[in-house]
Write a protein that holds these residues in place. Sequence first.
Motif, short mmCIF file in Angstrom:
data_model
loop_
_atom_site.label_atom_id
_atom_site.label_comp_id
_atom_site.label_asym_id
_atom_site.label_seq_id
_atom_site.Cartn_x
_atom_site.Cartn_y
_atom_site.Cartn_z
N LEU A 111 0.83 -1.20 0.00
CA LEU A 111 0.00 0.00 0.00
C LEU A 111 0.87 1.25 0.00
O LEU A 111 1.90 1.28 0.68
CB LEU A 111 -0.89 0.03 1.25
N VAL A 112 0.42 2.27 -0.73
CA VAL A 112 1.06 3.59 -0.69
C VAL A 112 -0.03 4.59 -0.32
O VAL A 112 -1.07 4.66 -0.97
CB VAL A 112 1.70 3.97 -2.04
N PHE A 113 0.23 5.35 0.74
CA PHE A 113 -0.70 6.37 1.23
C PHE A 113 -0.15 7.75 0.95
O PHE A 113 1.06 7.92 0.76
CB PHE A 113 -0.90 6.23 2.75
N LEU A 114 -1.02 8.75 0.97
CA LEU A 114 -0.60 10.14 0.86
C LEU A 114 -1.70 11.04 1.37
O LEU A 114 -2.84 10.62 1.56
CB LEU A 114 -0.22 10.51 -0.58
N GLU A 115 -1.33 12.31 1.59
CA GLU A 115 -2.28 13.38 1.88
C GLU A 115 -2.29 14.25 0.63
O GLU A 115 -1.25 14.75 0.24
CB GLU A 115 -1.81 14.23 3.06
N GLY A 116 -3.45 14.39 0.01
CA GLY A 116 -3.45 15.21 -1.19
C GLY A 116 -4.81 15.43 -1.79
O GLY A 116 -5.82 14.90 -1.32
N ASP A 117 -4.82 16.19 -2.86
CA ASP A 117 -6.02 16.57 -3.58
C ASP A 117 -6.56 15.36 -4.34
O ASP A 117 -5.91 14.85 -5.25
CB ASP A 117 -5.67 17.69 -4.56
N PRO A 118 -7.77 14.90 -3.99
CA PRO A 118 -8.32 13.72 -4.67
C PRO A 118 -8.52 13.95 -6.17
O PRO A 118 -8.41 12.99 -6.95
CB PRO A 118 -9.63 13.46 -3.95
N ALA A 119 -8.79 15.17 -6.59
CA ALA A 119 -8.97 15.42 -8.02
C ALA A 119 -7.67 15.12 -8.79
O ALA A 119 -7.72 14.59 -9.90
CB ALA A 119 -9.40 16.87 -8.26
N TYR A 120 -6.54 15.43 -8.20
CA TYR A 120 -5.25 15.17 -8.85
C TYR A 120 -4.85 13.71 -8.70
O TYR A 120 -4.50 13.04 -9.68
CB TYR A 120 -4.17 16.08 -8.24
N TYR A 121 -4.88 13.20 -7.49
CA TYR A 121 -4.34 11.87 -7.23
C TYR A 121 -5.26 10.74 -7.72
O TYR A 121 -4.78 9.65 -8.01
CB TYR A 121 -3.98 11.70 -5.76
#
Length: 177
Positions: A111-121
């Motif tokens: 798994l790879v997690f992040l904090e970010g803009d769902p529209a971009y990611y």
Amino acid sequence: MILREETAADHDAAREVQRAAFGGAKGDVVARLLDALRRDDPKWTGVVAEDGGEVIGHVLFTTSLLDAPSRLVDVRVLSPIAVAPDRQRQGVGKRLIEYGVALMEERGVPLVFLEGDPAYYSRRGFSPGGDHGFRKPSLRLPDVAFQVVKLSAYEEWMTGTLVYLHTFWDLDCVGLR
């Protein structure tokens, strides 16, 4: 443009790309975070985008834990990512993410997690972690910004709470600001 794993010779250039992309005081915080993550996680993986011998983009993948019911699972967090200001909106970030996630796949990361803009990611294969039964590491993080991509090493029992590497907490870099 060449995409490749970061080497020690790239550290300064990668730091400067991060600093310039985030700008001002935030850029300084991200540069400190980058240095601290490299120091604190011996398993980090960085990827650089290079053009004409110059580093124009950088992404770091560091180890965190998924607190699953049966045991802790090593996962990765994609953070920080940056592209030099004059090279943004040219697909560099997209390619950095694709290359880095492919490396994580090759290395058996589930798994790879992040904090970010769902529209971009979401265009990069990520989706809201809560939709898959994962719990975010902090209430500071908006639900929609808590993103994950499942790789082939993922197994259905791997669910639970993401536990960030202490470095994110030490530098108060949890949650979108």
